[in-house]
Motif scaffolding. Structure first.
Motif, PDB file in Angstrom:
ATOM      1  N   LEU A 182       6.603  12.512 -23.555  1.00  6.71           N
ATOM      2  CA  LEU A 182       6.855  11.925 -22.243  1.00  6.71           C
ATOM      3  C   LEU A 182       8.347  11.739 -22.033  1.00  6.71           C
ATOM      4  CD1 LEU A 182       4.105   9.122 -22.299  1.00  6.71           C
ATOM      5  CD2 LEU A 182       3.934  11.359 -21.185  1.00  6.71           C
ATOM      6  N   SER A 183       8.712  11.675 -20.794  1.00  2.82           N
ATOM      7  CA  SER A 183      10.094  11.315 -20.460  1.00  2.82           C
ATOM      8  C   SER A 183      10.115   9.854 -20.047  1.00  2.82           C
ATOM      9  CB  SER A 183      10.613  12.210 -19.337  1.00  2.82           C
ATOM     10  OG  SER A 183       9.798  12.090 -18.178  1.00  2.82           O
ATOM     11  N   PRO A 184      11.265   9.200 -20.121  1.00  2.00           N
ATOM     12  CA  PRO A 184      11.332   7.775 -19.772  1.00  2.00           C
ATOM     13  C   PRO A 184      10.786   7.529 -18.369  1.00  2.00           C
ATOM     14  CG  PRO A 184      13.345   8.458 -20.850  1.00  2.00           C
ATOM     15  CD  PRO A 184      12.569   9.713 -20.595  1.00  2.00           C
ATOM     16  N   SER A 233      13.108  17.212 -20.225  1.00  2.00           N
ATOM     17  CA  SER A 233      12.428  15.939 -20.045  1.00  2.00           C
ATOM     18  C   SER A 233      13.336  15.034 -19.210  1.00  2.00           C
ATOM     19  CB  SER A 233      12.132  15.291 -21.394  1.00  2.00           C
ATOM     20  OG  SER A 233      11.403  14.097 -21.242  1.00  2.00           O
ATOM     21  N   PRO A 234      12.921  14.728 -17.980  1.00  2.00           N
ATOM     22  CA  PRO A 234      11.653  15.048 -17.328  1.00  2.00           C
ATOM     23  C   PRO A 234      11.460  16.557 -17.150  1.00  2.00           C
ATOM     24  CG  PRO A 234      12.837  13.314 -16.168  1.00  2.00           C
ATOM     25  CD  PRO A 234      13.795  13.890 -17.149  1.00  2.00           C
ATOM     26  N   LYS A 235      10.211  16.930 -16.814  1.00  2.00           N
ATOM     27  CA  LYS A 235       9.860  18.329 -16.679  1.00  2.00           C
ATOM     28  C   LYS A 235      10.683  18.961 -15.558  1.00  2.00           C
ATOM     29  CE  LYS A 235       5.891  21.381 -15.928  1.00  2.00           C
ATOM     30  NZ  LYS A 235       4.435  21.439 -15.678  1.00  2.00           N
ATOM     31  N   PRO A 236      11.381  20.072 -15.867  1.00  2.15           N
ATOM     32  CA  PRO A 236      12.225  20.705 -14.839  1.00  2.15           C
ATOM     33  C   PRO A 236      11.385  21.393 -13.769  1.00  2.15           C
ATOM     34  CG  PRO A 236      12.893  21.330 -17.061  1.00  2.15           C
ATOM     35  CD  PRO A 236      11.549  20.689 -17.175  1.00  2.15           C
ATOM     36  N   GLU A 237      12.027  21.599 -12.570  1.00  6.27           N
ATOM     37  CA  GLU A 237      11.466  22.426 -11.515  1.00  6.27           C
ATOM     38  C   GLU A 237      12.010  23.835 -11.661  1.00  6.27           C
ATOM     39  OE1 GLU A 237      12.373  20.687  -7.795  1.00  6.27           O
ATOM     40  OE2 GLU A 237      11.127  18.900  -8.108  1.00  6.27           O
ATOM     41  N   ILE A 238      11.145  24.858 -11.400  1.00  8.14           N
ATOM     42  CA  ILE A 238      11.514  26.260 -11.600  1.00  8.14           C
ATOM     43  C   ILE A 238      11.567  26.948 -10.237  1.00  8.14           C
ATOM     44  CG2 ILE A 238      10.917  28.429 -12.711  1.00  8.14           C
ATOM     45  CD1 ILE A 238      11.715  26.206 -14.643  1.00  8.14           C
ATOM     46  N   GLU A 239      12.649  27.748 -10.030  1.00 11.45           N
ATOM     47  CA  GLU A 239      12.798  28.577  -8.833  1.00 11.45           C
ATOM     48  C   GLU A 239      13.214  29.975  -9.246  1.00 11.45           C
ATOM     49  OE1 GLU A 239      14.205  25.397  -5.416  1.00 11.45           O
ATOM     50  OE2 GLU A 239      15.741  26.302  -6.704  1.00 11.45           O
ATOM     51  N   TRP A 240      12.744  31.002  -8.497  1.00 12.89           N
ATOM     52  CA  TRP A 240      13.065  32.410  -8.795  1.00 12.89           C
ATOM     53  C   TRP A 240      13.829  33.022  -7.609  1.00 12.89           C
ATOM     54  CZ3 TRP A 240      12.430  35.334 -13.093  1.00 12.89           C
ATOM     55  CH2 TRP A 240      11.631  34.824 -14.133  1.00 12.89           C
ATOM     56  N   PHE A 241      14.825  33.872  -7.968  1.00 11.87           N
ATOM     57  CA  PHE A 241      15.606  34.611  -6.989  1.00 11.87           C
ATOM     58  C   PHE A 241      15.632  36.063  -7.413  1.00 11.87           C
ATOM     59  CE2 PHE A 241      17.128  30.288  -7.071  1.00 11.87           C
ATOM     60  CZ  PHE A 241      17.321  29.951  -5.745  1.00 11.87           C
ATOM     61  N   LYS A 242      15.781  37.006  -6.383  1.00  7.23           N
ATOM     62  CA  LYS A 242      15.942  38.430  -6.677  1.00  7.23           C
ATOM     63  C   LYS A 242      17.333  38.859  -6.238  1.00  7.23           C
ATOM     64  CE  LYS A 242      14.086  43.068  -6.011  1.00  7.23           C
ATOM     65  NZ  LYS A 242      13.133  43.939  -5.307  1.00  7.23           N
ATOM     66  N   GLY A 243      18.049  39.555  -7.126  1.00  8.34           N
ATOM     67  CA  GLY A 243      19.401  39.996  -6.828  1.00  8.34           C
ATOM     68  C   GLY A 243      20.408  38.893  -7.082  1.00  8.34           C
ATOM     69  N   VAL A 244      21.665  39.278  -7.042  1.00  8.20           N
ATOM     70  CA  VAL A 244      22.730  38.328  -7.350  1.00  8.20           C
ATOM     71  C   VAL A 244      22.831  37.250  -6.281  1.00  8.20           C
ATOM     72  CG1 VAL A 244      25.198  38.083  -7.782  1.00  8.20           C
ATOM     73  CG2 VAL A 244      23.973  40.122  -8.597  1.00  8.20           C
ATOM     74  N   LYS A 245      22.715  37.644  -5.002  1.00  8.74           N
ATOM     75  CA  LYS A 245      22.839  36.681  -3.919  1.00  8.74           C
ATOM     76  C   LYS A 245      21.551  36.595  -3.115  1.00  8.74           C
ATOM     77  CE  LYS A 245      27.820  37.365  -3.401  1.00  8.74           C
ATOM     78  NZ  LYS A 245      28.932  37.697  -2.474  1.00  8.74           N
ATOM     79  N   LEU A 298      11.343  11.474 -24.705  1.00  6.50           N
ATOM     80  CA  LEU A 298      12.581  12.243 -24.768  1.00  6.50           C
ATOM     81  C   LEU A 298      13.248  12.291 -23.403  1.00  6.50           C
ATOM     82  CD1 LEU A 298      11.390  15.314 -26.867  1.00  6.50           C
ATOM     83  CD2 LEU A 298      12.757  13.386 -27.674  1.00  6.50           C
ATOM     84  N   ALA A 299      14.554  12.317 -23.379  1.00  4.61           N
ATOM     85  CA  ALA A 299      15.364  12.566 -22.177  1.00  4.61           C
ATOM     86  C   ALA A 299      16.257  13.748 -22.480  1.00  4.61           C
ATOM     87  CB  ALA A 299      16.181  11.324 -21.808  1.00  4.61           C
ATOM     88  N   GLU A 300      15.878  14.946 -21.969  1.00  4.52           N
ATOM     89  CA  GLU A 300      16.570  16.179 -22.315  1.00  4.52           C
ATOM     90  C   GLU A 300      16.845  16.983 -21.050  1.00  4.52           C
ATOM     91  OE1 GLU A 300      17.611  17.296 -25.218  1.00  4.52           O
ATOM     92  OE2 GLU A 300      16.848  15.583 -26.376  1.00  4.52           O
ATOM     93  N   PRO A 301      18.054  17.556 -20.927  1.00  3.11           N
ATOM     94  CA  PRO A 301      18.342  18.450 -19.787  1.00  3.11           C
ATOM     95  C   PRO A 301      17.544  19.741 -19.929  1.00  3.11           C
ATOM     96  CG  PRO A 301      20.157  18.476 -21.334  1.00  3.11           C
ATOM     97  CD  PRO A 301      19.214  17.402 -21.808  1.00  3.11           C
ATOM     98  N   PRO A 302      17.442  20.536 -18.854  1.00  2.00           N
ATOM     99  CA  PRO A 302      16.641  21.766 -18.926  1.00  2.00           C
ATOM    100  C   PRO A 302      17.204  22.768 -19.926  1.00  2.00           C
ATOM    101  CG  PRO A 302      17.114  21.168 -16.640  1.00  2.00           C
ATOM    102  CD  PRO A 302      17.988  20.306 -17.490  1.00  2.00           C
ATOM    103  N   ARG A 303      16.276  23.490 -20.552  1.00  2.00           N
ATOM    104  CA  ARG A 303      16.620  24.613 -21.437  1.00  2.00           C
ATOM    105  C   ARG A 303      15.686  25.765 -21.089  1.00  2.00           C
ATOM    106  NH1 ARG A 303      18.285  22.049 -26.998  1.00  2.00           N
ATOM    107  NH2 ARG A 303      18.428  19.836 -26.452  1.00  2.00           N
ATOM    108  N   VAL A 347       6.951   4.371 -19.899  1.00  2.00           N
ATOM    109  CA  VAL A 347       7.433   4.336 -21.286  1.00  2.00           C
ATOM    110  C   VAL A 347       8.949   4.450 -21.316  1.00  2.00           C
ATOM    111  CG1 VAL A 347       5.299   5.319 -22.198  1.00  2.00           C
ATOM    112  CG2 VAL A 347       7.155   6.844 -21.505  1.00  2.00           C
ATOM    113  N   GLN A 348       9.525   3.922 -22.405  1.00  2.00           N
ATOM    114  CA  GLN A 348      10.948   4.041 -22.687  1.00  2.00           C
ATOM    115  C   GLN A 348      11.113   4.710 -24.058  1.00  2.00           C
ATOM    116  OE1 GLN A 348      13.086   3.239 -20.271  1.00  2.00           O
ATOM    117  NE2 GLN A 348      11.280   2.646 -19.037  1.00  2.00           N
TER     118      GLN A 348
END
Length: 1198
Positions: A367-369, A476-488, A445-450, A417-418
């Motif tokens: 869990l995240s805090p 942690s917390p659970k990251p949000e996921i986004e997808w892109f096509k191409g550089v821009k 755990l409190a962790e940035p996205p990987r 939880v803490q």
């Protein structure tokens, strides 16, 4: 006929990713990530709950755990801290919690018996192992016991008890004989689950003395053996013969024949019983029945069916086995034993209980805090298990408070939880049959996205197939996921894409324009990270010309085509299959680039042929059927035996040769390999054809050798691979001229049948060997080295001549010559024979005896002169016999023993002598006629030896602190007794022996009162006699002192009560009156009621025997005759006061392989012994007696 299938390579990837979604862990199994994240301990390996160890090897108690930081380990033993630093025998493996207890260097496994529990701890919590119960394995020896022989009547039931020692784990039981061969088992004889051997009915072939129960302790690789059990089965025929010999002609006698009887259960007893078994175990139910004929067992379940696929019958259907039992298997199981006389049944009520088993085991929670979560622990069992929680190995009721935690029965609810809420929780589900223990951690755990997917990963997909682009992540917390096509490019949305919870992007139908670079972005409140992957779309693989259905004639040729089109960047491989299996390993199958060719087709080539094209991304296939038909028919070739030859012709007739020619018959499509020529002698053996010779199949003439005075006819047989032809017609006859014999008789011998004759024998010549009429024999002989001239006689066509008046056993030169009307055969060769033998004239001299030990002596003698042997020396015989025992000074019956020593030996060993005895011997020379005179008797004496065991040991008069011991002197003292040695020691309730006490008793004593013993204590006694040579074998017995004075007084009081004395007097008076009446009626020739009852029941164990019957009843030994000349009374019983007796044994050569069991009187007749019905051993410390039967009582009067 064809079929086509296409397997896109992208489908396996889809299945793989979906499985990851379904079974994804809270923390991905990425080694680098796991090294960086903090994690509470997790037990990864531990020893079993019930851990039985080998006491001869080091004890290894395993406990392995993982965690970040690495956990430290500690142990408890029997609920308290186990300080391994204070025990030099105990070490812990580095970076591990595994204990190693050093037993091989002085430690004792018993000292470390107990309950152990391991704790793995780090800063985030503590995990605990199961309670590991350490017990050393045990393979105790069999407790010594007195085994009485079993004497059973044919057809009766019998149970041989094993009663193995209690071991850990329990031993495996099996029955074998002295030769270590398993005893055969059947529906009639089988081993029960308790190890006992059950006989539904005994047969005469069950008689043997080596029924041995073995207990194998697998843990220590040891086998313990019980003392052999003897079984004697008395057949009805032998009983009737013996009974008949003991009754007068007017008596009606006869033991009942073996009568059939309905079944009776030997185990289990009664009509009902109960059985409790645990869920998941193997249920074993057993029914063993007695009866004649042997009963057959059948099993049913009342109100239901036996479970299919889990039910098995073992031990000739006497055992019902149900594997993996569940609560549904509870119920009543009935076994039915049936034979032609009836049936019996037993109902076993089975109840299936259950140790706890998981319904939902608690799982690790990350869990995240500030998040919420639950731990669920659900288990079932019978009875219903109770659930208890622990936190970091401490009961949760006394664990440190955590405001985010709430316990609700089998669930723990976490709110907001803490990081300090991280801990390891243990759920314990237990009932009376066991427990379950599970560790589950809560890791805050409190962790940035990987992003765990490698950067710039390339995905290749076949066009029109799904594409799955991976973006494995953690935060942690659970990251949000986004997808892109191409550089821009803009964020991907819409129905053409599917976004999975584990971060995977799915393009359901990938097209060529789907090719490109895709970017995955993961963000939470602690940070953001992105990763690029690449997608390429490939052209599908296709079969543009598929194999087609073909029909081909046998021995023809056929080809299948398989032309393909594929993406230029992919490398295809082509595989051909026949009937979905590899092509036969046959050079007739030729695989080309685009085709398959089969040469010289046979019927076995008929089937379905498949072309499979594989690339790294996809696979396609196509199939076609090949049908093989018969070629146009051709005339069948008939193979047969040749026809017989014909036109036989004889030419070139001479005295000893003739030419034979013939014309071969038809070969019948199989070449003639050879011809066989046969002849018939019409003069001596008309109608009988003999083999003459054979010639190759290409030859049609042969020159044949002939014998004189034979009327020849010839015939020819042709032979090919199919067989032999019929014989040809016989040729014309040809009679050869007479001549003198060419050979003399064979196997000439000269052997005398009497001391004054010489019998000369030979093998007569056959008819065609005579070479002419008037066959006779000239027999010649002369004494070797004495006569110069031959003595000859001409005899008719016989095979023996006897020369009379010869000296005894002298060599002769002999020859036999054949002759007929035309002359003599060539000069014969000479042979050496001997005239008849006579008995040797002199005895061996200088006989000397060297006594080696108390049971072995060596005898020497001088050889007799060969001239006095008067025959072929065969060897020497030594006669020896025991004169008297030096310890008893009493003569006994003489039983002479003979040892033969072959050849010209001058010494020999005399085995099997009795110690401390006087012997005589003489030596005689032996030839083919018989034995010569005996040498003068030589007297020698054997030295003292160790005595046999005392004849009995009887323990009586138990009191609070004393026991009275009485004993009999050894049956074979083997010397002068110097003393007795008594050893004894107490035995506790666990059959452990106490300290051993030894007492030396003078040899003239026969009883002893042991005082100052402990009350209500079992003692084991070891008793043996001694001579000056040493101690003999011991006899053992056990006895118990009484419990207290009150009990002893009660035992005395009942015997002194007036009513008891009056009752015993009345019983004695009735028995005396009955015996007097029986005696009077017997003298009058009538029958008395008891006698009629015996005749009706025909009990072989109580029928009286005649004095001269050596099968039943006791006998007068010849040794006892010499001592006191008093006959023993028949019908005597074995004492019931715990007396142990040894059987007397006479001189025997059994140990040397030439002896005879049993005893012999002076005329060599066998004297046996039968001991009637054996009584059961009384309860320990008490005496019992058996009332004598009227028959035995009458025998004491007569």
């Amino acid at each position: 006929m064809m079929k086509k299938k296409s397997i896109p390579a992208s489908k396996p990837f889809l299945i793989l990713f979906l499985c990851q979604i379904i079974s994804a862990l809270d923390v991905p199994l990425d080694s680098k990530l796991l090294e960086e994240l903090s994690q509470p301990p997790t037990i990864t390996h531990q020893s079993p709950k019930d851990y039985i160890v080998d006491p001869r090897e080091n004890i290894v108690i395993q406990c392995e755990a993982k965690g970040k930081p690495p956990p430290s380990f500690s142990w408890t033993r029997n609920g308290t801290h186990f300080d391994i630093d204070k025990d030099a025998q105990v070490t812990m493996k580095p970076n591990s919690g595994t204990l190693v207890i050093n037993i091989m260097n002085g430690g004792k496994a018993e000292a470390y018996e107990g309950v152990y529990q391991c704790t793995a701890r780090n800063e985030r919590g503590a995990a605990i192992s199961n309670n590991i119960v350490i017990r050393p394995s045990r393979s105790p020896l069999w407790t010594k016991e007195k085994l009485e022989p079993h004497q059973v009547r044919e057809g009766d039931s019998l149970v041989l008890h094993c009663r193995p020692p209690v071991g850990l784990p329990p031993p495996i039981i099996f029955w074998m004989d002295n030769a270590f061969q398993r005893l055969p088992q059947s529906e009639r004889v089988s081993q029960g689950l308790n190890g006992d051997l059950y006989f539904s009915n005994v047969q005469p072939e069950d008689t043997r003395e080596d029924y041995i129960c073995y207990a194998r302790f697998n843990h220590t690789q040891t086998i313990q053996q019980k003392q052999p059990i003897s079984v004697k089965v008395f057949s009805m025929d032998s009983l009737n013969d013996t009974i008949a010999a003991n009754l007068s002609d007017t008596d009606i006698y006869g033991a009942k024949p073996v009568t059939e009887r309905q079944p009776v259960l030997l185990t289990p007893t009664g009509s009902t019983s109960t059985k409790v078994e645990l869920r998941g175990n193997v249920l074993l139910l057993e029914c063993i029945a007695a009866g004649l004929p042997t009963p057959v067992i059948r099993w049913i379940k009342e109100g239901g069916e036996l479970p299919a696929n889990r039910t098995f019958f073992e031990n000739f259907k006497k055992t019902l086995k149900i594997i993996d039992v569940s609560e549904a298997d509870s119920g009543n199981y009935k076994c039915i034993a049936r034979n032609t006389m009836g049936s019996v049944h037993h109902v076993i009520s089975v109840t299936v209980k259950a140790a706890p088993y998981w319904i939902t085991a608690p799982r690790n929670l990350v869990l995240s805090p500030g998040e919420d979560g639950t731990l669920i622990c659900r288990a079932n069992g019978n009875p219903k298990p109770s659930i208890s929680w622990l936190a970091n190995g401490v009961p949760i009721a006394i664990a440190p408070e955590d405001p985010s935690r709430k316990v609700d029965g089998d669930t723990i609810i976490f709110s907001h939880v803490q990081e300090r809420s991280s801990a390891v929780y243990q759920c314990n589900a237990s009932n009376e049959y066991g427990y379950l223990l599970a560790n589950a951690f809560v890791n805050v755990l409190a962790e940035p996205p990987r992003i765990l997917t490698p950067a710039n990963k390339l995905y290749q997909v076949i066009a029109d197939s799904p594409a799955l682009l991976d973006c494995a992540y953690f935060g942690s917390p659970k990251p949000e996921i986004e997808w892109f096509k191409g550089v821009k490019g803009s964020i991907l949305r819409g129905n053409e894409y599917v976004f999975h919870d584990n971060g995977t992007l799915e393009i359901p139908v990938a097209q060529k324009d789907s090719t490109g670079t895709y970017t995955c972005v993961a963000r939470n409140e602690l940070g953001k990270i992105q990763n690029e992957v690449h997608l390429e779309i490939k052209d599908p693989t296709m079969i543009i010309k598929q194999p087609e259905y073909k029909v081909v004639q046998r021995y023809g040729q056929v080809s299948f085509e398989c032309i393909i089109k594929h993406d230029s960047t992919l490398l295809p491989t082509v595989i051909w299959l026949k009937d979905n299996d590899e092509l036969p390993d046959d050079e007739r199958f030729l695989v080309g680039k685009d085709n398959l060719t089969i040469m010289n087709v046979t019927d076995k080539d008929d089937g379905t042929y498949t072309c499979i094209v594989n690339t790294t991304l996809d696979s396609v296939s196509a199939s076609a059927v090949l049908t093989v038909v018969a070629a146009p028919p051709t005339p069948a070739i008939i193979y047969a035996r040749p026809n017989p030859p014909f036109d036989l012709e004889l030419t070139g007739q001479l005295e000893r040769t003739i030419d034979l020619s013939w014309i071969p018959g038809d070969e019948n499509n199989s070449p003639i390999t050879h011809f066989v020529i046969e002849y018939e002698d019409g003069l001596h053996e008309p109608g009988v054809w003999h083999y003459q010779t054979e010639v190759p199949g290409t030859q049609t003439t042969v020159q044949l050798k002939l014998s004189p005075y034979v009327n020849y006819s010839f015939r020819v047989v042709a032979v090919n691979k199919i067989g032999r032809s019929q014989p040809s017609e016989p040729s014309e006859q040809y009679l050869t001229k007479s001549a003198s014999p060419d050979e003399n008789p064979a196997n000439v011998q000269g052997i005398g049948s009497e001391p004054d004759n010489l019998v000369i024998t030979w093998e007569s010549l056959k008819g065609f060997q005579s070479n002419g009429p008037g066959l006779q024999y000239k027999v010649s002989w002369r004494q070797k080295d004495v006569d110069d001239e031959w003595t000859s006689v001409i005899v008719a066509n016989v095979s023996k001549y006897i020369v009379s008046g010869t000296p005894t056993f002298v060599p002769y030169e002999i020859k036999v010559q054949a002759l007929n009307d035309l002359g003599y055969a060539p000069e014969p060769s000479e042979v050496i024979g001997h005239s008849g033998e006579d008995l040797p004239m002199v005895a061996p001299g200088n006989v000397q005896v060297h006594v080696i030990n108390s049971t072995l002596a060596k005898v020497h003698w001088d050889p007799v002169p060969l001239k006095t042997v008067r025959g072929h020396l065969q060897g020497y015989k030594v006669y020896y016999w025991k004169v008297q025992s030096l310890s008893r000074r009493s003569r006994r019956h003489v039983e002479k023993k003979i040892l033969t020593f072959r050849g010209n030996k001058t010494f020999g060993m005399l085995p099997g002598l009795e110690p401390y005895s006087s012997y005589k011997l003489n030596v005689r020379v032996v030839n083919g006629k018989g034995e010569g005179p005996a040498s003068p008797d030589k007297v020698f004496k054997t030295p003292e030896g160790v005595p046999s065991s005392p004849s009995y040991l009887k323990i009586t008069n138990p009191t609070l602190d004393s026991l009275t011991l009485e004993w009999g002197s050894p049956t074979h003292p083997n010397g002068v007794l110097t003393s007795y040695i008594l050893k004894f020691q107490p035995i506790n309730n666990t059959h452990e022996l106490g300290p051993l006490v030894e007492i030396r008793i003078p040899a003239n004593e026969s009883s002893l009162i042991l005082k100052n013993l402990n009350y209500s204590t079992r003692y084991k006694f070891y008793f043996n006699a001694q001579t000056s040579v040493g101690s003999g074998s011991q006899i053992t017995e056990e006895a118990v002192t009484i419990m207290d004075e009150a009990m002893a007084s009660r035992q005395v009081d009942i015997a002194t009560q007036g009513w008891f004395i009056g009752l015993m007097c009345a019983v004695a008076l009735l028995i005396l009156i009955l015996l007097i009446v029986c005696f009077i009626r017997r003298n009058k020739g009538g029958k008395y009621p008891v006698k009629e009852k015996e005749d009706a029941h025909a009990d072989p164990e109580i029928q009286p025997m005649k004095e001269d019957d050596g099968t039943f009843g006791e006998y007068r030994s010849l040794e006892s005759d010499a001592e006191d000349h008093k006959p023993l009374k028949k019908g005597s019983r074995t004492p019931s006061d715990r007396t142990v007796k040894k059987e007397d044994s006479d001189d025997s050569l059994v140990d040397y392989g030439e002896g005879v069991n049993g005893q012999f009187n002076e005329d060599g007749s066998f004297i046996g012994q039968y001991s009637g019905k054996k009584e059961k051993e009384p309860a320990e410390g008490n005496e019992s007696s058996e009332a004598p039967s009227p028959v035995n009582a009458m025998n004491s009067f007569v």
